[in-house]
Each structure stands twice: as structure tokens, then as C-alpha cells.
Write a protein that holds these residues in place. Structure first.
Motif, mmCIF file in Angstrom:
data_model
loop_
_atom_site.group_PDB
_atom_site.id
_atom_site.type_symbol
_atom_site.label_atom_id
_atom_site.label_comp_id
_atom_site.label_asym_id
_atom_site.label_seq_id
_atom_site.Cartn_x
_atom_site.Cartn_y
_atom_site.Cartn_z
ATOM 1 N N THR A 40 52.756 52.523 39.655
ATOM 2 C CA THR A 40 53.824 53.221 38.933
ATOM 3 C C THR A 40 53.283 54.286 37.991
ATOM 4 N N ASP A 41 51.963 54.347 37.860
ATOM 5 C CA ASP A 41 51.344 55.316 36.956
ATOM 6 C C ASP A 41 50.168 55.971 37.670
ATOM 7 N N GLU A 42 50.245 57.278 37.849
ATOM 8 C CA GLU A 42 49.205 57.996 38.586
ATOM 9 C C GLU A 42 47.841 57.865 37.925
ATOM 10 N N THR A 43 47.824 57.885 36.590
ATOM 11 C CA THR A 43 46.560 57.776 35.866
ATOM 12 C C THR A 43 45.899 56.433 36.122
ATOM 13 N N LEU A 44 46.684 55.365 36.018
ATOM 14 C CA LEU A 44 46.144 54.027 36.263
ATOM 15 C C LEU A 44 45.713 53.869 37.718
ATOM 16 N N ARG A 45 46.498 54.444 38.622
ATOM 17 C CA ARG A 45 46.165 54.319 40.041
ATOM 18 C C ARG A 45 44.815 54.966 40.346
ATOM 19 N N LYS A 46 44.570 56.136 39.764
ATOM 20 C CA LYS A 46 43.292 56.812 39.988
ATOM 21 C C LYS A 46 42.140 56.053 39.341
ATOM 22 N N GLU A 47 42.392 55.535 38.148
ATOM 23 C CA GLU A 47 41.330 54.877 37.391
ATOM 24 C C GLU A 47 40.970 53.511 37.962
ATOM 25 N N MET A 48 41.971 52.774 38.451
ATOM 26 C CA MET A 48 41.743 51.383 38.836
ATOM 27 C C MET A 48 41.837 51.127 40.332
ATOM 28 N N HIS A 49 41.978 52.172 41.115
ATOM 29 C CA HIS A 49 42.075 51.978 42.559
ATOM 30 C C HIS A 49 40.834 51.252 43.084
ATOM 31 N N GLY A 50 41.063 50.163 43.794
ATOM 32 C CA GLY A 50 39.962 49.381 44.338
ATOM 33 C C GLY A 50 39.358 48.403 43.358
ATOM 34 N N SER A 51 39.910 48.322 42.142
ATOM 35 C CA SER A 51 39.345 47.433 41.116
ATOM 36 C C SER A 51 40.372 46.447 40.581
ATOM 37 N N THR A 52 41.366 46.132 41.378
ATOM 38 C CA THR A 52 42.397 45.191 40.944
ATOM 39 C C THR A 52 42.293 43.902 41.760
ATOM 40 N N PRO A 53 42.818 42.798 41.200
ATOM 41 C CA PRO A 53 43.457 42.710 39.890
ATOM 42 C C PRO A 53 42.431 42.772 38.759
ATOM 43 N N LEU A 54 42.792 43.482 37.715
ATOM 44 C CA LEU A 54 41.931 43.639 36.543
ATOM 45 C C LEU A 54 42.623 42.988 35.356
ATOM 46 N N ILE A 55 41.851 42.265 34.565
ATOM 47 C CA ILE A 55 42.403 41.515 33.435
ATOM 48 C C ILE A 55 41.924 42.116 32.120
ATOM 49 N N LYS A 56 42.855 42.275 31.179
ATOM 50 C CA LYS A 56 42.493 42.668 29.822
ATOM 51 C C LYS A 56 43.078 41.660 28.847
ATOM 52 N N VAL A 57 42.201 41.137 28.002
ATOM 53 C CA VAL A 57 42.617 40.200 26.963
ATOM 54 C C VAL A 57 42.003 40.688 25.660
ATOM 55 N N GLY A 58 42.813 41.352 24.842
ATOM 56 C CA GLY A 58 42.267 41.948 23.631
ATOM 57 C C GLY A 58 41.213 42.971 24.005
ATOM 58 N N PRO A 59 40.001 42.860 23.428
ATOM 59 C CA PRO A 59 38.949 43.829 23.743
ATOM 60 C C PRO A 59 38.164 43.482 25.008
ATOM 61 N N TYR A 60 38.513 42.366 25.640
ATOM 62 C CA TYR A 60 37.744 41.884 26.785
ATOM 63 C C TYR A 60 38.401 42.299 28.099
ATOM 64 N N THR A 61 37.545 42.668 29.053
ATOM 65 C CA THR A 61 38.020 43.106 30.363
ATOM 66 C C THR A 61 37.302 42.327 31.455
ATOM 67 N N LEU A 62 38.076 41.835 32.416
ATOM 68 C CA LEU A 62 37.527 41.140 33.580
ATOM 69 C C LEU A 62 37.819 41.961 34.826
ATOM 70 N N ARG A 63 36.759 42.326 35.523
ATOM 71 C CA ARG A 63 36.921 43.069 36.767
ATOM 72 C C ARG A 63 36.569 42.161 37.945
ATOM 73 N N PRO A 64 37.248 42.323 39.058
ATOM 74 C CA PRO A 64 36.961 41.470 40.212
ATOM 75 C C PRO A 64 35.561 41.744 40.762
ATOM 76 N N PRO A 65 34.930 40.707 41.336
ATOM 77 C CA PRO A 65 35.485 39.359 41.537
ATOM 78 C C PRO A 65 35.253 38.469 40.314
ATOM 79 N N PHE A 66 36.190 37.577 40.049
ATOM 80 C CA PHE A 66 36.033 36.581 38.992
ATOM 81 C C PHE A 66 36.780 35.325 39.425
ATOM 82 N N ASN A 67 36.477 34.218 38.748
ATOM 83 C CA ASN A 67 37.102 32.948 39.109
ATOM 84 C C ASN A 67 37.780 32.323 37.897
ATOM 85 N N ARG A 68 38.268 31.107 38.078
ATOM 86 C CA ARG A 68 38.999 30.429 37.011
ATOM 87 C C ARG A 68 38.121 30.210 35.788
ATOM 88 N N GLN A 69 36.856 29.910 36.019
ATOM 89 C CA GLN A 69 35.943 29.688 34.894
ATOM 90 C C GLN A 69 35.762 30.968 34.074
#
Length: 331
Positions: A40-69
Motif C-alpha cells: 500500500t506504500d510505494e516507499t515501503l515496497r521498494k525498501e522492503m521488497h524481498g525482506s518480509t515479513p519484517l518485525i519492528k519492536v521499538g528500536p529492534y528490527t528482525l529480518r527474515p529468516p527468524f524463528n520463535r526464539q
């Protein structure tokens, strides 16, 4: 409560499992989940294409691949950070600001999307008002016209022999030195043997010769070029890449610098050696070099402004979407 933001798109096959993992961690670290579709956002699509799902929690960012731990470690880190700063007044203020959309946020977000409309309107007004002065003179509104001439006087030399005229015999009255045949020269117009620069600035015209535009020929071309590129830039969705600085120098600065500076000896011959070439530019050359400078300057600057506005749109757009979903979930 900690907010977990998931950046995803409709084809993410791991999204359901991710949400299930987060749900299972609610008892460990209480949190709320916000999902943002990058499509829904061209900027986000360009920036994160191929890197989803991406998680942000406060200042922390998780990029795939990641697991439950990895999710649990990130959530606990965010929780520990909140506890560490819970008595910090400045931190609390920042958190509170992040939980509401202020008037400044709304204006900044609006301006970041509409800034080209605003800039184009301002440039058009700036380059258009000088044309209003001769129109007013023609209509007998000399007072308001004189105000426009006075306002633009510090911004432009307003020399009559380098300006456009409206409603008269000619559109311009060049110096004889310009070598333009078939037109009345400024010397013929004034019947003066020498050029009086102050008189040339003050002269605004009359019913016979027309009335002077309050901006000189080159300035009109410069700001006209800025406006022209601004319109093109806006109509193309602000996607035109910026002009390289050396191309701006080569095609923008060099021509106008040569054409403008080479006229100086003609205005003060006594200050220059006799071997110096004495020349006067023409309305065509002033317009072409001014237009080149205006277009290349806008081409150089506007894409850089867009980069800043793009970042503003991204930050505030995400903030608004997160708050929207958070408020909806808390109802």
C-alpha cells in the motif's frame, strides 16, 4: 504495552505462523500486533521488497529468516528497555509523543505529499507578479504598480534595455551594442549619448513604448525554467532522478556565467583595459541561458528535496497507521 509491527505483503506464506508464534508469546511478554501491508506504500515496497515479513519492536528490527526464539529474545529485550527507562522523564515524553498524531505531524505529512504544489504555486506567483506591474500601469493603477516595481527592485537590476515591455511598439529595447537590427534601440528611445544606469532602472515606460515588466529578461527565464521543471517533476510523480552536479555546472552555471559576466565591461568601460571585448547580450541569449540555469537548478534540487520528503512520508505514514490500528484494537 509493547507494540509489535509486522511489515508484510499479501503473498507472505509465513505470516499466519508468525502471528501464531506471537500469540503464544503473549503470556511471556504482553504485546499488541500491528500489521502493515507494504504494497500500500510505494516507499515501503521498494525498501522492503524481498525482506518480509519484517518485525519492528521499538528500536529492534528482525529480518527474515527468524524463528520463535528470535521473537522471544526481541520481545524480552524491548520489555527490559521499557523497564529500564520507566522513570526517565524524557523517555516518557518521547513515548507519549509517539502515541499521538499532533497538528505538526498532520501538517508535515500533508506538506510532504503536496510540497510540489506549494512550491510551484509560490514560484508562479513570484514570476507572475512582475507582469502585473505593466498591466496595472496600463490600467492607470500606478500606485500598486510602483509598489511591485519597488518590491522587486532589490532582487533585480530592472535595467530597461534588458527587460521586456508590454503594450508598446516593441517587446524590448536593446542597446545598440547588442547589434539587433530592425528594432528601436534604447539609445534611440532615450536620445541619450551615454547610458545612465539609474535612469535605466527608474524608467518603467509610457503609453507609446509600453510598460516594463518588473523582472529582467534573464530572471524571468530563470524562474520560468524552475516553474517549468517543477510542473514536469510533479506530473511525473516526482520520480525524475536528480541531475549530476557536474552537468548542472556545465549546462546551468557555465552558459549563464559567460553570457552574464561578459556584459560587465560594457557597463563600466573605464574600469577595464582597452583590449577587453565589449559586448551586450541579446534577449534570446539571456532567455536561453536563464532557462537552462532555472531548469538545471530545479532538476538538481527538487529530487534532493523529494528524498527528504519521502523519508518524512514514510515515518509519519507508518506512525499514523500504527496508531490507527492500535486505537482500533483498544476499542
Amino acid at each position: 504495552m509493547i507494540t509489535v509491527t509486522i511489515y508484510t505483503h499479501q503473498d507472505d506464506i509465513t505470516l499466519d505462523q508468525l502471528k501464531a508464534d506471537l500469540d503464544s508469546l503473549q503470556s511471556t511478554v504482553e504485546h499488541q500486533v500491528v500489521t502493515i501491508d507494504i504494497d500500500t506504500d510505494e516507499t515501503l515496497r521498494k525498501e522492503m521488497h524481498g525482506s518480509t515479513p519484517l518485525i519492528k519492536v521499538g528500536p529492534y528490527t528482525l529480518r527474515p529468516p527468524f524463528n520463535r526464539q528470535d521473537l522471544e529474545v526481541t520481545l524480552r529485550s524491548a520489555q527490559d528497555r521499557v523497564k529500564y527507562y520507566q522513570d526517565d522523564a524524557e523517555y516518557i515524553k518521547r513515548v507519549e509523543r509517539g502515541r499521538r498524531v499532533s497538528g505538526a505531524d498532520r501538517f508535515s505529512y500533508w506538506f510532504s505529499k503536496q510540497y510540489m504544489l506549494v512550491l510551484n504555486a509560490l514560484v508562479l506567483l513570484f514570476v507572475g507578479l512582475p507582469f502585473l506591474a505593466p498591466v496595472m500601469m496600463k490600467q492607470g493603477l500606478t500606485g500598486p504598480a510602483r509598489v511591485i516595481y519597488a518590491v522587486y527592485s532589490p532582487l533585480c537590476h530592472q535595467l530597461s534595455f534588458r527587460s521586456w515591455f508590454l503594450f508598446g511598439e516593441q517587446a524590448y529595447y536593446p542597446r545598440e551594442l547588442a547589434g539587433i537590427e530592425g528594432v528601436i534601440s534604447y539609445e534611440e528611445l532615450t536620445q541619450a549619448e551615454t547610458i545612465d544606469l539609474n535612469a535605466a532602472r527608474r524608467f518603467v515606460g509610457n503609453e507609446m513604448v509600453g510598460y516594463k515588466v518588473a523582472f529582467c529578461q534573464r530572471d524571468i527565464a530563470i524562474y520560468g525554467g524552475i516553474f517549468l521543471f517543477g510542473v514536469i517533476f510533479a506530473l511525473t510523480g516526482r520520480k525524475i532522478p536528480g541531475l549530476k552536479w557536474y552537468l548542472w555546472v556545465l549546462f546551468g552555471l557555465v552558459p549563464i556565467g559567460i553570457d552574464g559576466s561578459s556584459q560587465l565591461p560594457s557597463l563600466a568601460k573605464s574600469f577595464f583595459p582597452s583590449w577587453m571585448i565589449i559586448r551586450e547580450s541579446t534577449p534570446l541569449l539571456r532567455s536561453v541561458t536563464g532557462l537552462l540555469f532555472g531548469i538545471t537548478t530545479a532538476w538538481f534540487m527538487y529530487p534532493m528535496i523529494e528524498e527528504t520528503m519521502l523519508e518524512t512520508r514514510k515515518i509519519l505514514g507508518q506512525k499514523m497507521e500504527v496508531l490507527k490500528q492500535t486505537q482500533k484494537a483498544n476499542r
